[in-house]
Motif scaffolding. Sequence first.
Motif, short mmCIF file in Angstrom:
data_model
loop_
_atom_site.label_atom_id
_atom_site.label_comp_id
_atom_site.label_asym_id
_atom_site.label_seq_id
_atom_site.Cartn_x
_atom_site.Cartn_y
_atom_site.Cartn_z
N ASN A 58 -4.10 4.83 -0.44
CA ASN A 58 -4.20 3.56 -0.49
C ASN A 58 -6.44 4.16 0.69
N ILE A 59 -7.37 2.41 1.42
CA ILE A 59 -8.21 3.59 1.51
C ILE A 59 -8.42 3.99 2.65
N GLY A 60 -7.03 3.50 3.66
CA GLY A 60 -7.80 4.66 5.20
C GLY A 60 -6.98 5.00 4.93
N LEU A 61 -5.93 5.93 4.06
CA LEU A 61 -4.79 7.16 3.82
C LEU A 61 -6.52 7.81 3.43
N ARG B 149 0.64 -1.69 -0.22
CA ARG B 149 -0.09 0.22 -0.18
C ARG B 149 0.72 1.03 0.28
N GLU C 184 -6.62 -4.32 8.82
CA GLU C 184 -6.07 -3.89 8.14
C GLU C 184 -6.30 -3.19 7.26
N VAL C 185 -7.16 -2.28 6.79
CA VAL C 185 -7.37 -0.64 5.42
C VAL C 185 -7.24 -0.13 5.98
N PHE C 186 -6.89 0.03 7.97
CA PHE C 186 -6.97 1.08 8.59
C PHE C 186 -5.98 1.14 9.75
N TYR C 187 -5.01 0.07 9.33
CA TYR C 187 -3.61 0.01 10.37
C TYR C 187 -4.05 -0.39 11.85
N VAL D 290 -13.90 7.06 12.90
CA VAL D 290 -14.62 6.61 11.13
C VAL D 290 -15.89 5.45 11.26
N GLU E 289 -6.16 0.06 -4.15
CA GLU E 289 -6.07 -1.25 -3.22
C GLU E 289 -7.43 -1.88 -3.37
N ARG F 264 -11.41 12.46 5.68
CA ARG F 264 -12.41 13.58 7.62
C ARG F 264 -11.62 14.63 7.20
N THR G 146 -9.87 7.76 3.53
CA THR G 146 -11.04 8.06 4.47
C THR G 146 -10.24 9.37 5.15
N HIS G 147 -8.69 9.02 5.93
CA HIS G 147 -8.52 9.64 6.85
C HIS G 147 -8.73 11.54 6.42
#
Lengths: 233, 233
Positions: free
Chosen positions: A126-129, A64, B165-168, B118, A148, A135, A131-132
């Motif tokens: 990546n999805i987490g990045l 990722r 995992e997506v959000f570490y 989140v 991803e 926000r 998403t944050h």
Amino acid sequence: MTTLTPKILAFDVFGTVVDWHGSIVAEMARLYPQVDGNAFALAWREGYRPAMARVMSGELGWTRIDELHRMILDDILPRFGLQAMPEAERRLLNRVWHRLNAWPDVVPGLMRLKQRHVICTLSNGNIGLLTHMARHAQLPWDCVLSAEVFQAYKPDPRVYRGVAEVFYVAPAEVMMVAAHQDDLAAARACGLLTAYIERPLEFGAGQPKDVSPEPANTLHARDFLDLADQLGA
Amino acid sequence: MTTLTPKILAFDVFGTVVDWHGSIVAEMARLYPQVDGNAFALAWREGYRPAMARVMSGELGWTRIDELHRMILDDILPRFGLQAMPEAERRLLNRVWHRLNAWPDVVPGLMRLKQRHVICTLSNGNIGLLTHMARHAQLPWDCVLSAEVFQAYKPDPRVYRGVAEVFYVAPAEVMMVAAHQDDLAAARACGLLTAYIERPLEFGAGQPKDVSPEPANTLHARDFLDLADQLGA
């Protein structure tokens, strides 16, 4: 005003939606004022394509962007005299990519575009990045799509075709929106409509970018408000 | 009020967020008033688990819920005297799952919960379906996660572990929110926190559901506003 009504607008993110250069320069000025933030931001971003190429060639397994950003960061820190940076600080700094600021036209533009179109990201982030970042910068995405999800990086055709498949629409019902001609060329080759967005300051005021129109694109817009005007939104 | 602060709240959708039974009954009353909408909604939903089981057993390749819903629909139409329904009408009716209405506490509850956590979907529904539903019901998700991202259906552990995992984050930093004890039990087995939401009318007023507390859950809430209260949001 055109009569185009793409069902899905898929947005590139780094450079198109958020000002990665300006955001990183500001963070560096705050935390490490002794460092040339402009050179640092450019060096970090320069490592991005070669790192993705290592993944797409199979040299690295699926990785990722958060991890690629971290590999590049570790690589460039010594060049800027920051080789002693402790682990926790590296982690925090690496998260700057989650806290990038949107260009000023982005939120009002997306709010208008969202009225008539599904708006989603289509980013190598990546999805987490993503998403944050949504926000942090209050980006009103209907949906966060990422490399991803497709396990492939743009410009791999699987990513562009993947958006159409996710929404059960024809490729020509999706419009790729980006500030990068190569991203749009790859999308066009997959049958998507394309809209180029001028971001002359993507690489900072010291490195103005050529934003001249490419006639092969469906639309050429100054910014997201201009795009909303042209789409009649 | 607890001192729990899960970073990620992952929401089951059908039954927990949206009233599939009431929405389908209303649609049937409008379009096919001669049909018993209650029995029709229950029959359609009843086919759901067996259809997913065929995918997870390998009998069917990876198939999205939109397609599973359609297979079940074709299967039940004759039972309700609707075997002559033309293709275009079947397609439209199948999209009712994109137009389900949220329970009344959902939007105000999510707006409060989103302030500190989140909020994402974690549904067997496909990405396109969940995205259209979010637009229809104004669900303010930070991110739409689906079985489609992980290519596995709940209760497969890959789905629950996939969110972390997506959000570490650690599994214990994710709270699964659902109106179904089996979903929560599978999430708990993967180390997630769990919150049960009472939806006594999920199957309609004629088939009230047992909503008694399961002590193994982290929280038991009447609805999303009660959940927000309990999480101090």
